[in-house]
Design an enzyme around this catalytic site. Structure first.
Site, short mmCIF file in Angstrom:
data_model
loop_
_atom_site.label_atom_id
_atom_site.label_comp_id
_atom_site.label_asym_id
_atom_site.label_seq_id
_atom_site.Cartn_x
_atom_site.Cartn_y
_atom_site.Cartn_z
N GLY A 14 1.00 -0.97 0.22
CA GLY A 14 0.10 -0.15 -0.04
C GLY A 14 0.95 1.28 -0.16
O GLY A 14 0.74 2.50 -1.15
N HIS A 15 2.10 1.05 0.88
CA HIS A 15 3.10 2.18 0.87
C HIS A 15 3.42 2.54 -0.19
O HIS A 15 3.66 3.78 -0.78
CB HIS A 15 3.77 2.48 2.06
CG HIS A 15 3.79 2.25 3.47
ND1 HIS A 15 3.54 1.18 4.57
CD2 HIS A 15 2.41 3.38 4.25
CE1 HIS A 15 2.75 1.23 5.64
NE2 HIS A 15 2.22 2.81 5.28
#
Ligand code: PAF
Length: 293
Positions: free
Chosen positions: A36-37
């Site tokens: 996600g990052h």
């Protein structure tokens, strides 16, 4: 990639980038980076000339009894990932750099911070908004990237930017999920295999409501019931709410404008959150939808 630990070093570096005409993108994180990052970083590198990532486990957004001390960390892995993804500046401040002795000033995000997660984590959004405002002032980015998974945080940050006239565009990128639907979170590492299976109830509930919505169901109560029917396996359902995407006010009756269906639950000792956006008109969510990379 330059690694900096102090605000003066960071400012000097950013000044050089700006003098070179570079557009600066910023991804604030608490580390233990996951896909996600990585997606946020890719959104930034594809839209900006220089991407700054901060890793700072912000003590002011953790309440007493929360997981500040146990929050997962793996700086070496995070550093390698940032390097691979083309991050130009990795900012790793100590707590004393961000909150020097005698620190007293906080951002009060108002009533939106009391709702949803705020009701279960008093002070959390005050701490998160404060550190994000500080980081924005340190980095002075053109664009800053946040994940939709923390939907309430993204709404509060966007409101703070508007209300305090901060010169940054906030981009909210869609949640990244495991193949089976679990929303990525650094805290997923706390889940034992049995709890990991039960944690799928959150996405299953949201997807069931989304499917009903796509089939034409517009009654808020029915959409909530559809999601709730899947949530029996969690240990504590903290909230399941359909809310306005700008104000976080609950939506009732027929859904005529965009809503966010938000859930928070405990599975074992792990607190998990997730959400989906339900948009009858496709209006009002443009900020959530980025062009595919
Ligand atoms: O979403 C997070 O990881 C944190 O709340 C943030 C935005 C980095 C502020 O500490």
């Amino acid at each position: 990639m330059r690694i900096v630990r102090t605000i003066p070093e960071l400012r000097a570096l950013i000044r050089t980038l700006r003098e070179g005409g570079q557009r600066v993108g910023f991804v604030p994180t608490m580390g233990f980076l996951h896909e996600g990052h990585a997606a946020l970083i890719r959104h930034s590198t594809s839209r900006c000339d220089a991407t700054v990532v901060s890793i700072f486990v912000n003590p002011t957004q953790f309440g007493p009894g929360e997981d500040l001390a146990q929050y997962p960390r793996d700086l070496e892995r995070d550093q390698n990932l940032c390097l691979q993804l083309g991050v130009k500046v990795l900012f790793l401040p100590e707590v004393s750099e961000v909150y020097p002795t005698g620190y007293t000033t906080f951002v009060d995000p108002g009533p939106m911070a009391e709702r949803l997660c705020g009701a279960f984590r008093p002070g959390h959004f005050r701490g998160a908004a404060t550190v994000v405002a500080k980081l924005f002032n340190m980095v002075q980015p053109d664009l800053a990237f946040f994940g939709q998974k923390d939907f309430q945080q993204s709404v509060i940050i966007r409101r703070m930017v508007r209300d305090l006239n901060l010169a940054v565009d906030v981009v909210v990128a869609p949640t990244v999920r495991e193949a089976d639907g679990l929303a990525l979170s650094s805290r997923n590492t706390y889940l034992a295999p049995e709890a990991r299976t039960r944690a799928l109830a959150l996405s299953r509930g949201l997807f069931a409501a989304e499917a009903a919505f796509k089939d034409g169901e517009r009654r808020a109560e029915l959409l909530l019931q559809t999601a709730r029917a899947q949530l029996g396996e969690v240990d504590e359902l903290q909230y399941l709410e359909l809310v306005d995407t700008q104000t976080l006010d609950p939506l009732a009756g027929e859904l005529t404008r965009t809503g966010a269906l938000c859930v928070a639950a405990r599975v074992g000792r792990t607190r998990l959150i997730d959400n989906v956006i339900l948009s009858p008109t496709d209006e009002g969510v443009s900020f959530l939808h980025l062009d595919p990379l």
